[in-house]
Design an enzyme around this catalytic site. Structure first.
Site, short mmCIF file in Angstrom:
data_model
loop_
_atom_site.label_atom_id
_atom_site.label_comp_id
_atom_site.label_asym_id
_atom_site.label_seq_id
_atom_site.Cartn_x
_atom_site.Cartn_y
_atom_site.Cartn_z
N ASN A 1 43.47 40.07 41.50
CA ASN A 1 42.06 39.82 41.20
C ASN A 1 41.24 40.54 42.26
OD1 ASN A 1 39.52 38.79 40.74
ND2 ASN A 1 40.00 36.71 41.45
N TRP A 2 40.62 41.64 41.85
CA TRP A 2 39.90 42.47 42.84
C TRP A 2 38.54 41.91 43.22
CZ3 TRP A 2 40.71 48.04 40.43
CH2 TRP A 2 42.09 48.34 40.46
N LYS A 3 38.09 40.91 42.48
CA LYS A 3 36.75 40.34 42.73
C LYS A 3 35.72 41.47 42.74
CE LYS A 3 39.11 36.62 45.01
NZ LYS A 3 39.16 35.56 46.01
N HIS B 1 37.51 30.67 37.77
CA HIS B 1 37.92 30.93 39.15
C HIS B 1 37.05 30.09 40.09
CE1 HIS B 1 38.35 32.97 42.99
NE2 HIS B 1 39.54 33.34 42.54
N GLU C 1 35.49 30.74 42.67
CA GLU C 1 34.21 31.35 43.05
C GLU C 1 33.19 31.23 41.92
OE1 GLU C 1 36.04 35.01 44.31
OE2 GLU C 1 36.95 33.85 45.92
N GLY D 1 41.32 32.94 50.05
CA GLY D 1 40.61 33.79 50.98
C GLY D 1 40.58 33.27 52.41
N GLY E 1 44.21 37.66 45.46
CA GLY E 1 42.92 38.25 45.79
C GLY E 1 43.10 39.36 46.80
P1 PGA Z 1 43.24 35.27 47.98
O1 PGA Z 1 42.43 34.96 46.61
O2 PGA Z 1 44.58 35.79 47.57
O3 PGA Z 1 42.40 36.27 48.71
O4 PGA Z 1 43.36 33.97 48.69
C1 PGA Z 1 43.07 34.38 45.52
C2 PGA Z 1 42.12 34.29 44.37
O5 PGA Z 1 40.92 34.18 44.59
O6 PGA Z 1 42.54 34.32 43.20
#
Ligand code: PGA
Length: 251
Positions: free
Chosen positions: A10-12, A93, A95, A169, A228
């Protein structure tokens, strides 16, 4: 039932379309031997269109609207991401839930839209640190699952991503027994509501890195990862994918 593990990056809000395109072509070149798992790239919407993949590589959108079209400035619909060649859509998600205020009801509409459009939702659920400290993890997971999957009779084509919010994160990965127990709870909750959960992939997300992927994939009930930051760097992503592939190959 044999579940094909999934490794989804997931590149966000990272990588321009051209950065994403070259990342994916380099990654695929380094992963030509992948046979036992599916690998998913989730660029921002702008990167979805001009990015070539074919199985076992797939593309996912990071969100969508529940309507096919209309006056919804700034939104993107399922037919639009489908036309870009996406096979999956990440929904709910943390976020989206915590920064953009998405509620289970809206997420449920999106799950229906994605399934009706012939794509596969990756439904993200997970408790906050407060929930966990208050011993509400199971209640939170139950609510998110029951409301997120409301009015469905089957989990066919659905993927659940268990992502404890406090592990996303932060560099803090959930303990093995916490992950195992959450995955068991998820299966138990769904078992009461759906007949076909044996084929449902439940993946883990939250600070998955090349250094812990080999251990995490061995946890009972973990069918892959949603990654992420560890998916942004080529070497790191390749090494996580290879870990899961090798584990599955030996199984
Ligand atoms: P992260 O994010 O691997 O940076 O903890 C995971 C995600 O948001 O799916």
């Amino acid at each position: 039932m044999n579940i094909t593990p999934l490794v989804a990056g997931n590149w966000k809000m990272h990588k321009t379309p051209s950065d994403g395109k070259s990342f994916v072509s380099e990654a695929i070149n380094l992963l030509l031997d992948i046979e036992y798992i599916s690998v998913i790239f989730s660029p921002p919407f702008t990167g979805l269109f001009d990015m070539d993949v074919s199985p076992p590589f797939f593309k996912a959108a990071q969100n969508c609207h529940w309507q096919d079209l209309g006056a919804f400035t700034g939104e993107i619909s399922v037919p639009m991401v489908k036309d870009c060649g996406a096979s999956y859509v990440i929904l709910g998600h943390s976020e989206r839930r915590h920064i953009f205020g998405e509620m289970d009801r809206e997420i449920n509409r999106k799950v229906h839209a994605v399934l009706n459009g012939g794509l596969k939702p990756i439904l993200c659920i997970g408790e906050t640190l407060e929930d966990r400290k208050a011993q509400k993890t199971a209640d939170v997971l139950r609510k998110q699952l029951i409301e997120g999957l409301s009015n469905l009779t089957s989990v066919n084509n659905i993927i659940i991503a268990y992502e404890p919010v406090w592990a996303i994160g932060t560099g803090i990965t959930a303990e093995e027994d916490q992950i195992k127990s959450a995955h068991t709870i998820i299966r138990e909750i769904l078992f009461g509501n759906f007949k076909d959960i044996d084929s449902l992939p439940i993946i883990y997300g939250g600070s998955v890195k090349s250094s812990n992927a080999g251990t995490l994939i061995q946890i009972d009930g973990v069918n892959g990862f949603l990654i992420g930051s560890g998916s942004l760097d080529l070497t790191s992503f390749i090494s996580i994918v290879n870990c899961v592939e090798q584990y599955q190959m030996r199984k």
